[in-house]
Design a protein around this motif. Structure first.
Motif, PDB file in Angstrom:
ATOM      1  N   GLY A   5       0.817  -1.213   0.000  1.00  0.00           N
ATOM      2  CA  GLY A   5       0.000   0.000   0.000  1.00  0.00           C
ATOM      3  C   GLY A   5       0.841   1.249   0.000  1.00  0.00           C
ATOM      4  N   GLY A   6       0.331   2.292   0.662  1.00  0.00           N
ATOM      5  CA  GLY A   6       1.041   3.564   0.676  1.00  0.00           C
ATOM      6  C   GLY A   6       0.750   4.351   1.931  1.00  0.00           C
ATOM      7  N   THR A   7       1.665   5.257   2.262  1.00  0.00           N
ATOM      8  CA  THR A   7       1.492   6.118   3.428  1.00  0.00           C
ATOM      9  C   THR A   7       2.229   7.424   3.207  1.00  0.00           C
ATOM     10  N   ASP A   8       1.652   8.511   3.687  1.00  0.00           N
ATOM     11  CA  ASP A   8       2.327   9.809   3.590  1.00  0.00           C
ATOM     12  C   ASP A   8       1.803  10.764   4.647  1.00  0.00           C
ATOM     13  N   SER A   9       2.725  11.550   5.181  1.00  0.00           N
ATOM     14  CA  SER A   9       2.393  12.631   6.102  1.00  0.00           C
ATOM     15  C   SER A   9       3.334  13.786   5.796  1.00  0.00           C
ATOM     16  N   THR A  10       2.920  14.623   4.872  1.00  0.00           N
ATOM     17  CA  THR A  10       3.802  15.707   4.385  1.00  0.00           C
ATOM     18  C   THR A  10       3.094  17.054   4.515  1.00  0.00           C
ATOM     19  N   LEU A  11       2.784  17.424   5.762  1.00  0.00           N
ATOM     20  CA  LEU A  11       2.051  18.670   5.990  1.00  0.00           C
ATOM     21  C   LEU A  11       2.878  19.717   6.727  1.00  0.00           C
ATOM     22  N   GLY A  12       4.212  19.581   6.642  1.00  0.00           N
ATOM     23  CA  GLY A  12       5.081  20.587   7.245  1.00  0.00           C
ATOM     24  C   GLY A  12       5.220  21.809   6.357  1.00  0.00           C
ATOM     25  N   ARG A  13       6.008  22.767   6.812  1.00  0.00           N
ATOM     26  CA  ARG A  13       6.193  24.002   6.042  1.00  0.00           C
ATOM     27  C   ARG A  13       6.990  23.759   4.759  1.00  0.00           C
ATOM     28  N   ASN A  34     -13.199  26.413 -10.928  1.00  0.00           N
ATOM     29  CA  ASN A  34     -13.252  27.341  -9.804  1.00  0.00           C
ATOM     30  C   ASN A  34     -12.354  26.915  -8.642  1.00  0.00           C
ATOM     31  N   SER A  35     -11.699  25.782  -8.753  1.00  0.00           N
ATOM     32  CA  SER A  35     -10.863  25.306  -7.659  1.00  0.00           C
ATOM     33  C   SER A  35      -9.613  26.161  -7.511  1.00  0.00           C
ATOM     34  N   ASN A  36      -9.318  26.519  -6.288  1.00  0.00           N
ATOM     35  CA  ASN A  36      -8.141  27.338  -5.976  1.00  0.00           C
ATOM     36  C   ASN A  36      -7.073  26.436  -5.357  1.00  0.00           C
ATOM     37  N   GLY A  37      -6.389  25.659  -6.209  1.00  0.00           N
ATOM     38  CA  GLY A  37      -5.357  24.753  -5.734  1.00  0.00           C
ATOM     39  C   GLY A  37      -5.941  23.440  -5.223  1.00  0.00           C
ATOM     40  N   PHE A  38      -5.073  22.614  -4.599  1.00  0.00           N
ATOM     41  CA  PHE A  38      -5.519  21.335  -4.068  1.00  0.00           C
ATOM     42  C   PHE A  38      -5.300  21.288  -2.561  1.00  0.00           C
ATOM     43  N   VAL A  39      -5.827  20.243  -1.926  1.00  0.00           N
ATOM     44  CA  VAL A  39      -5.763  20.096  -0.477  1.00  0.00           C
ATOM     45  C   VAL A  39      -4.740  19.027  -0.104  1.00  0.00           C
ATOM     46  N   LEU A  40      -3.704  19.418   0.641  1.00  0.00           N
ATOM     47  CA  LEU A  40      -2.719  18.466   1.138  1.00  0.00           C
ATOM     48  C   LEU A  40      -3.353  17.604   2.220  1.00  0.00           C
ATOM     49  N   ALA A  41      -3.073  16.320   2.186  1.00  0.00           N
ATOM     50  CA  ALA A  41      -3.638  15.431   3.199  1.00  0.00           C
ATOM     51  C   ALA A  41      -2.645  14.330   3.533  1.00  0.00           C
ATOM     52  N   GLU A  42      -2.877  13.697   4.672  1.00  0.00           N
ATOM     53  CA  GLU A  42      -2.056  12.567   5.092  1.00  0.00           C
ATOM     54  C   GLU A  42      -2.950  11.347   5.286  1.00  0.00           C
ATOM     55  N   GLY A  43      -2.335  10.178   5.219  1.00  0.00           N
ATOM     56  CA  GLY A  43      -3.113   8.961   5.385  1.00  0.00           C
ATOM     57  C   GLY A  43      -2.319   7.733   4.989  1.00  0.00           C
ATOM     58  N   ALA A  44      -2.916   6.564   5.229  1.00  0.00           N
ATOM     59  CA  ALA A  44      -2.294   5.296   4.869  1.00  0.00           C
ATOM     60  C   ALA A  44      -3.376   4.312   4.464  1.00  0.00           C
ATOM     61  N   GLY A  45      -3.094   3.540   3.432  1.00  0.00           N
ATOM     62  CA  GLY A  45      -3.980   2.477   2.997  1.00  0.00           C
ATOM     63  C   GLY A  45      -3.157   1.231   2.710  1.00  0.00           C
ATOM     64  N   SER A  61     -14.217  11.234  -7.750  1.00  0.00           N
ATOM     65  CA  SER A  61     -12.922  11.451  -7.088  1.00  0.00           C
ATOM     66  C   SER A  61     -13.157  11.592  -5.595  1.00  0.00           C
ATOM     67  N   ILE A  62     -12.357  10.875  -4.796  1.00  0.00           N
ATOM     68  CA  ILE A  62     -12.495  10.963  -3.346  1.00  0.00           C
ATOM     69  C   ILE A  62     -11.667  12.118  -2.764  1.00  0.00           C
ATOM     70  N   LYS A  63     -11.013  12.891  -3.631  1.00  0.00           N
ATOM     71  CA  LYS A  63     -10.153  13.981  -3.148  1.00  0.00           C
ATOM     72  C   LYS A  63     -10.956  15.129  -2.519  1.00  0.00           C
ATOM     73  N   GLY A  64     -12.216  15.297  -2.945  1.00  0.00           N
ATOM     74  CA  GLY A  64     -13.063  16.302  -2.314  1.00  0.00           C
ATOM     75  C   GLY A  64     -13.488  15.908  -0.920  1.00  0.00           C
ATOM     76  N   THR A  65     -13.324  14.631  -0.578  1.00  0.00           N
ATOM     77  CA  THR A  65     -13.683  14.120   0.742  1.00  0.00           C
ATOM     78  C   THR A  65     -12.516  14.225   1.714  1.00  0.00           C
ATOM     79  N   ILE A  66     -11.372  13.656   1.356  1.00  0.00           N
ATOM     80  CA  ILE A  66     -10.242  13.585   2.302  1.00  0.00           C
ATOM     81  C   ILE A  66      -9.057  14.443   1.897  1.00  0.00           C
ATOM     82  N   GLY A  67      -9.031  14.966   0.663  1.00  0.00           N
ATOM     83  CA  GLY A  67      -7.858  15.664   0.167  1.00  0.00           C
ATOM     84  C   GLY A  67      -6.938  14.708  -0.574  1.00  0.00           C
ATOM     85  N   HIS A  68      -5.776  15.206  -0.961  1.00  0.00           N
ATOM     86  CA  HIS A  68      -4.827  14.411  -1.739  1.00  0.00           C
ATOM     87  C   HIS A  68      -3.745  13.858  -0.826  1.00  0.00           C
ATOM     88  N   THR A  69      -3.696  12.534  -0.695  1.00  0.00           N
ATOM     89  CA  THR A  69      -2.796  11.872   0.264  1.00  0.00           C
ATOM     90  C   THR A  69      -1.488  11.406  -0.374  1.00  0.00           C
TER      91      THR A  69
END
Length: 421
Positions: free
Chosen positions: A202-210, A238-249, A338-346
């Motif tokens: 699977g995959g995992t990411d937590s990249t929400l630092g500065r 109309n989207s103003n960029g994307f949403v950073l998110a973290e998670g693991a599957g 797309s599930i990105k509107g739910t949890i963001g981009h992981t």
């Protein structure tokens, strides 16, 4: 020229004879999730089916102290012994939790661990922890003992192997946003060639630092001081960029015969993974859809999915590639979500989470909605904006990202095959 022959193997399963090799179906026997608003597979299904946006505003994460919209996994969701694992990066901890749920669902016994392989994809690895430790690296006295291990991306997979007690092969894949789909592709190859007997993958990411947020601000991919509903909108001009998110599957993959032999429940079949690269430069996304069309076409073969779980995340270049790809391969009735509107981009976890979402759609008969979108600029597509309940037999998944990788996956409902000629 390839020939398909249906044969019996151990009185159980279908295998395909392709050229001179024998290829057995690879099946999913378990999966686990840790995502924004979802601390297990059950809550993940709830937020997807009910259309609950789990994103939130995080203060002081952008330049000048600005806020960003992000998808967070809160510490209380990581139920591990904090003392024993306190030096491990969050990406590893999340992967441990998701992997534990996956092997529990798959009923993996201690006797199976000797031959259990671990393959995990990650885009950022331990980027947040490296950022936090960087100032201490200026002086030997304050440099932490675990600093070198944190800087090694392979710590993620090796940590999961240690946590589970897995003794098989262990790999870490770092191909950006396609990492978890690419990990599944490697797992399939190892299983089909009998180099391993079962994989946690699977995959995992937590990249929400500065470092991460500043970088995306620089290339104008993330917006600051904005409302949740105004950013990370899949399939909308109309989207103003994307949403950073973290998670693991995480998923447990096995050969069909092995899963049936031990009496495991089977939740789906990984039919095919197709992958290629645009050969684009650093920080660039190729606006051409040609490579993605080839990757998805190779993945599908003669199959037609019931719907597509799309990479779309609210960036114009990425979402336009998706639109052009679907128009080239399908008519305009094809359902797309797309599930990105739910949890963001992981990031590197996204493909695995999309795959798990697809498995839940197959099991429970629904297509999750694309949240937040007004479909502006994408009106000529079959974008799903409300839950649709219908039988689901097959789902296509698309992922791509910076650097040019395109990886697609086809997952289908499991049915036991009988002999045929």
């Amino acid at each position: 020229m390839s020939i398909n022959v249906l044969l019996r193997m151990n009185s159980y399963c279908l295998i395909e004879k392709v050229g001179f090799g024998i290829v057995e179906r690879i099946v999913v026997t378990g999966y686990g999730v840790l995502a924004p608003g979802a601390h297990n597979r059950h809550t993940f299904r709830e937020i997807l089916e009910q259309g609950i946006c789990t994103q939130e505003i995080v203060d002081n994460r952008g330049p000048g102290g600005s806020s960003i919209v992000a998808g967070l996994v809160h510490d209380e969701s990581i139920n591990l012994c904090k003392k024993k694992y306190k030096r491990y990066p969050k990406s590893s901890l999340m992967a441990m939790v998701a992997a534990e749920e996956a092997i529990r669902m798959a009923h993996i016994k201690e006797s199976h661990l000797q031959e259990l392989s671990v393959i995990i994809g990650s885009s950022g690895g331990a980027l947040n922890e490296i950022e936090e430790l960087a100032p201490r690296g200026e002086e030997y006295r304050t440099y932490p003992m675990h600093g070198l291990a944190i800087a090694d991306a392979h710590t993620i997979s090796s940590a999961v192997a240690v946590y589970l007690g897995a003794k098989g092969q262990v790999y870490t894949i770092t191909t950006g946003c396609t990492s978890s789909i690419d990990s599944i592709q490697l797992a399939m190859a190892l299983l089909q060639t009998k180099q391993t007997n079962r994989c946690v993958v699977g995959g995992t990411d937590s990249t929400l630092g500065r470092w991460s947020s500043y970088g995306f601000f620089k290339i104008r991919a993330v917006a600051g001081n904005t409302e949740i509903e105004n950013t990370g909108i899949p399939f909308s001009k109309n989207s103003n960029g994307f949403v950073l998110a973290e998670g693991a599957g995480m998923l447990v993959l096995e050969r069909e015969s092995d899963a049936l032999h031990r009496g495991a429940s089977i939740y789906g079949v990984i039919d095919k993974v197709g992958s290629n690269n645009n050969a684009t430069g650093l920080l660039l996304s190729n606006p051409s859809e040609k490579a993605m069309i080839l990757a998805l076409k190779d993945t599908l073969g003669d199959s037609s999915p019931d719907f597509i779980s799309s990479q779309a995340l609210g960036l114009s270049v990425n979402d336009d590639i998706e639109r052009k790809t679907y128009h080239a391969l399908f008519d305009r009735t094809m359902k797309i979500t797309s599930i990105k509107g739910t949890i963001g981009h992981t990031f590197g976890a996204t493909g695995a989470l999309q795959t798990i979402s697809a498995l839940q759609s197959i099991e429970h008969g629904f297509i999750p909605p694309t949240l937040k979108t007004d479909t502006y600029g994408f009106e000529d597509m079959g974008i799903v904006t409300q839950p649709i309940y219908q039988p689901i037999n097959r789902v296509a998944i698309t992922t791509h990202g910076l650097g040019g990788n395109n990886s697609c996956l086809l997952v289908s409902k499991y049915s036991k095959k009988t002999d045929s000629k």
